[in-house]
Design a protein around this motif. Sequence first.
Motif, mmCIF file in Angstrom:
data_model
loop_
_atom_site.group_PDB
_atom_site.id
_atom_site.type_symbol
_atom_site.label_atom_id
_atom_site.label_comp_id
_atom_site.label_asym_id
_atom_site.label_seq_id
_atom_site.Cartn_x
_atom_site.Cartn_y
_atom_site.Cartn_z
ATOM 1 N N ALA A 62 24.238 47.757 48.847
ATOM 2 C CA ALA A 62 22.815 48.031 48.629
ATOM 3 C C ALA A 62 22.468 47.974 47.138
ATOM 4 N N ALA A 63 23.389 48.410 46.298
ATOM 5 C CA ALA A 63 23.151 48.418 44.853
ATOM 6 C C ALA A 63 23.524 47.095 44.187
ATOM 7 N N HIS A 64 24.602 46.496 44.651
ATOM 8 C CA HIS A 64 25.127 45.259 44.053
ATOM 9 C C HIS A 64 25.613 44.340 45.167
ATOM 10 N N PRO A 65 24.795 43.411 45.630
ATOM 11 C CA PRO A 65 25.163 42.594 46.784
ATOM 12 C C PRO A 65 26.226 41.514 46.536
ATOM 13 N N ARG A 66 26.548 41.198 45.291
ATOM 14 C CA ARG A 66 27.577 40.188 45.013
ATOM 15 C C ARG A 66 28.950 40.769 45.347
ATOM 16 N N VAL A 67 29.742 40.016 46.140
ATOM 17 C CA VAL A 67 31.054 40.497 46.571
ATOM 18 C C VAL A 67 32.090 39.393 46.463
ATOM 19 N N ASN A 68 33.347 39.812 46.548
ATOM 20 C CA ASN A 68 34.467 38.890 46.687
ATOM 21 C C ASN A 68 35.216 39.283 47.944
ATOM 22 N N VAL A 69 35.608 38.284 48.724
ATOM 23 C CA VAL A 69 36.387 38.509 49.938
ATOM 24 C C VAL A 69 37.678 37.720 49.763
ATOM 25 N N ALA A 70 38.807 38.432 49.741
ATOM 26 C CA ALA A 70 40.097 37.800 49.491
ATOM 27 C C ALA A 70 41.001 37.906 50.713
ATOM 28 N N TYR A 71 41.608 36.771 51.063
ATOM 29 C CA TYR A 71 42.551 36.689 52.169
ATOM 30 C C TYR A 71 43.910 36.305 51.615
ATOM 31 N N ALA A 72 44.969 36.964 52.082
ATOM 32 C CA ALA A 72 46.327 36.628 51.670
ATOM 33 C C ALA A 72 47.212 36.547 52.904
ATOM 34 N N GLY A 73 47.786 35.366 53.129
ATOM 35 C CA GLY A 73 48.708 35.167 54.242
ATOM 36 C C GLY A 73 50.123 35.047 53.710
ATOM 37 N N ASP A 74 51.050 34.611 54.557
ATOM 38 C CA ASP A 74 52.443 34.449 54.132
ATOM 39 C C ASP A 74 52.589 33.399 53.040
ATOM 40 N N SER A 76 49.540 31.402 51.996
ATOM 41 C CA SER A 76 48.221 30.885 51.643
ATOM 42 C C SER A 76 47.300 32.022 51.222
ATOM 43 N N TRP A 77 46.311 31.655 50.403
ATOM 44 C CA TRP A 77 45.362 32.615 49.884
ATOM 45 C C TRP A 77 43.994 31.960 49.813
ATOM 46 N N VAL A 78 42.951 32.759 50.092
ATOM 47 C CA VAL A 78 41.576 32.277 49.990
ATOM 48 C C VAL A 78 40.757 33.361 49.307
ATOM 49 N N SER A 79 39.911 32.964 48.380
ATOM 50 C CA SER A 79 39.000 33.874 47.695
ATOM 51 C C SER A 79 37.581 33.346 47.868
ATOM 52 N N LEU A 80 36.743 34.139 48.548
ATOM 53 C CA LEU A 80 35.338 33.773 48.757
ATOM 54 C C LEU A 80 34.466 34.568 47.802
ATOM 55 N N SER A 81 33.487 33.928 47.224
ATOM 56 C CA SER A 81 32.504 34.590 46.379
ATOM 57 C C SER A 81 31.147 34.431 47.038
ATOM 58 N N GLY A 82 30.424 35.534 47.201
ATOM 59 C CA GLY A 82 29.142 35.413 47.876
ATOM 60 C C GLY A 82 28.285 36.652 47.784
ATOM 61 N N THR A 83 27.288 36.683 48.638
ATOM 62 C CA THR A 83 26.321 37.773 48.680
ATOM 63 C C THR A 83 26.412 38.458 50.035
ATOM 64 N N ALA A 84 26.450 39.787 50.009
ATOM 65 C CA ALA A 84 26.573 40.570 51.242
ATOM 66 C C ALA A 84 25.272 41.294 51.544
ATOM 67 N N ARG A 85 25.081 41.553 52.832
ATOM 68 C CA ARG A 85 23.956 42.374 53.274
ATOM 69 C C ARG A 85 24.345 43.056 54.575
ATOM 70 N N GLU A 125 37.832 29.473 46.834
ATOM 71 C CA GLU A 125 39.010 28.881 46.216
ATOM 72 C C GLU A 125 40.167 29.155 47.151
ATOM 73 N N TYR A 126 41.053 28.188 47.277
ATOM 74 C CA TYR A 126 42.200 28.392 48.144
ATOM 75 C C TYR A 126 43.463 27.849 47.497
ATOM 76 N N TRP A 127 44.580 28.420 47.921
ATOM 77 C CA TRP A 127 45.900 27.997 47.517
ATOM 78 C C TRP A 127 46.754 28.010 48.771
ATOM 79 N N SER A 154 45.643 23.239 46.506
ATOM 80 C CA SER A 154 44.624 24.194 46.058
ATOM 81 C C SER A 154 43.318 23.442 45.848
ATOM 82 N N GLY A 155 42.240 24.199 45.851
ATOM 83 C CA GLY A 155 40.950 23.572 45.642
ATOM 84 C C GLY A 155 39.830 24.584 45.566
ATOM 85 N N THR A 156 38.680 24.113 45.149
ATOM 86 C CA THR A 156 37.473 24.910 45.081
ATOM 87 C C THR A 156 36.430 24.225 45.961
ATOM 88 N N VAL A 157 35.719 25.021 46.748
ATOM 89 C CA VAL A 157 34.733 24.478 47.688
ATOM 90 C C VAL A 157 33.396 25.157 47.437
#
Length: 159
Positions: A62-74, A76-85, A125-127, A154-157
């Motif tokens: 509610a105060a700061h909608p910008r978030v990061n969502v990080a996934y870590a597998g055995d 592989s890794w994914v980092s999402l940057s976005g806006t939450a509500r 971003e993913y690895w 790896s890459g950025t989307v």
Amino acid sequence: MTDKDPRTKVTDLIKGIRTAMVTTTTSGGELHSRPLATQDVDFDGDVYFIVERDSSVVTDVAAHPRVNVAYAGDSSWVSLSGTARVLDDHAKLAELWNTFTDAWMQGGPEDPRNVLLHVSAESAEYWDSPGAKVVQLANLVKSKVTGRRVEGDSGTVEL
């Protein structure tokens, strides 16, 4: 780099990882991360989590909608940057509710304390390291012997 479409690559990596670390900014400006179970695995730039209305993640968003969502597998890794509500979408909540959710959340999808946290990702971003742990270990040894970096993808989307 892979020949696979980068969005498909991100989707495939996220589908294999059930829990994400969601990082928000508190009202005091500190970063706060917590594990949340991803409810919608058909990644199209939107990720859904079920949370309690009075939780810290709801307060932070509610105060700061910008978030990061990080996934870590055995391997592989994914980092999402976005806006939450926060969404009060009872039909979507009922659609996403499952046995796993039932084990962690009280009251079911009808409970007004349960809401959706919707993250609209803007970039990812993913690895991804090839193979199982044995292959990764072999690649590590090969890297030490040859002096070359371990190969991976790896890459950025932009979403």
